[in-house]
Write an enzyme that holds these catalytic residues in place. Sequence first.
Site, PDB file in Angstrom:
ATOM      1  N   ARG A   1       0.772  -1.281   0.055  1.00  0.00           N
ATOM      2  CA  ARG A   1       0.081   0.150  -0.099  1.00  0.00           C
ATOM      3  C   ARG A   1       0.784   1.189   0.000  1.00  0.00           C
ATOM      4  O   ARG A   1       0.165   2.167  -0.110  1.00  0.00           O
ATOM      5  CB  ARG A   1      -0.957   0.009   1.089  1.00  0.00           C
TER       6      ARG A   1
ATOM      7  N   CYS B   1     -10.212  23.693  20.354  1.00  0.00           N
ATOM      8  CA  CYS B   1     -10.510  24.725  19.740  1.00  0.00           C
ATOM      9  C   CYS B   1     -11.319  26.049  20.219  1.00  0.00           C
ATOM     10  O   CYS B   1     -11.376  26.813  19.623  1.00  0.00           O
ATOM     11  CB  CYS B   1     -10.917  24.273  18.212  1.00  0.00           C
TER      12      CYS B   1
ATOM     13  N   CYS C   1     -12.446  21.528  14.364  1.00  0.00           N
ATOM     14  CA  CYS C   1     -11.230  20.766  14.332  1.00  0.00           C
ATOM     15  C   CYS C   1     -11.604  19.213  14.636  1.00  0.00           C
ATOM     16  O   CYS C   1     -12.551  18.872  14.660  1.00  0.00           O
ATOM     17  CB  CYS C   1     -10.268  21.255  15.432  1.00  0.00           C
TER      18      CYS C   1
ATOM     19  N   LYS D   1      11.493   5.662   6.640  1.00  0.00           N
ATOM     20  CA  LYS D   1      10.412   5.978   5.552  1.00  0.00           C
ATOM     21  C   LYS D   1      10.510   7.448   5.134  1.00  0.00           C
ATOM     22  O   LYS D   1      10.425   7.640   3.954  1.00  0.00           O
ATOM     23  CB  LYS D   1       8.877   5.648   6.044  1.00  0.00           C
TER      24      LYS D   1
ATOM     25  N   CYS E   1     -13.324  18.230  17.697  1.00  0.00           N
ATOM     26  CA  CYS E   1     -14.884  18.413  17.678  1.00  0.00           C
ATOM     27  C   CYS E   1     -15.422  17.441  17.150  1.00  0.00           C
ATOM     28  O   CYS E   1     -16.548  16.698  17.565  1.00  0.00           O
ATOM     29  CB  CYS E   1     -15.247  19.509  16.821  1.00  0.00           C
TER      30      CYS E   1
ATOM     31  N   CYS F   1      -3.297  -0.620  10.872  1.00  0.00           N
ATOM     32  CA  CYS F   1      -3.093  -1.444   9.508  1.00  0.00           C
ATOM     33  C   CYS F   1      -2.657  -2.580   9.836  1.00  0.00           C
ATOM     34  O   CYS F   1      -3.234  -3.724   9.211  1.00  0.00           O
ATOM     35  CB  CYS F   1      -2.270  -0.491   8.327  1.00  0.00           C
TER      36      CYS F   1
ATOM     37  N   ASP G   1      -1.123   6.770  10.925  1.00  0.00           N
ATOM     38  CA  ASP G   1      -1.889   5.475  11.266  1.00  0.00           C
ATOM     39  C   ASP G   1      -2.526   5.258  12.486  1.00  0.00           C
ATOM     40  O   ASP G   1      -2.764   4.156  13.008  1.00  0.00           O
ATOM     41  CB  ASP G   1      -1.368   4.472  10.555  1.00  0.00           C
TER      42      ASP G   1
END
Length: 190
Positions: A14, A189, A114, A27, A117, A129, A71
């Site tokens: 992926r 926020c 945000c 990475k 929220c 994953c 992730d």
Amino acid sequence: IADADTIDETNLQRQITFTEADIGKNKALVMQGRLKQINSQTHITAIAEFLDEARLVELANAADIILDCSDNYPTRQAVNRAAVATRTPLVSAAAVGFDGQIAVYRPDLPDTPCYACLFDGEQASDGTCALFGVFSPLVGIIGTTQAAEALKVLTGIGTPSHGKLSTYNALSGKWQQYGVRHNPECPVCS
């Protein structure tokens, strides 16, 4: 590009920037190199470290927009706090199994929601994953949609997508949109 993680064989189906020869490498550094191969004129900074809240705020303060491709839920919340603190637009995307989601948050605009929220701090796990897997084409669909939303924000073109959560199911091929409102009691926020 910030990522302290190293490439694992399970990423290859992926995360198309990487190859088998990259397994075990960082990475962010590999992605920086690969993108420079595609376009040598780009300026890319690779940050191969885990970012604490102070570092996130420092980096967000220097950015025009943030793309959250993380992730895990705690990282998404931390990135959101940095975006809100610096009033930096945030495009958040996630994919697990056959389902993906994307939302644009605009802390630079008044009375907009945000991430917190929508997803409050009580939701502790969204699944990984590694645990649930991810349908590889889904990542491309969500990722290109995230890139399109970021470009719309940066260039001021198209219909603004903030205040919405868009979800996509790869099995049905259907998108759904949900309105998201600013929570006047949001601990981040408000």
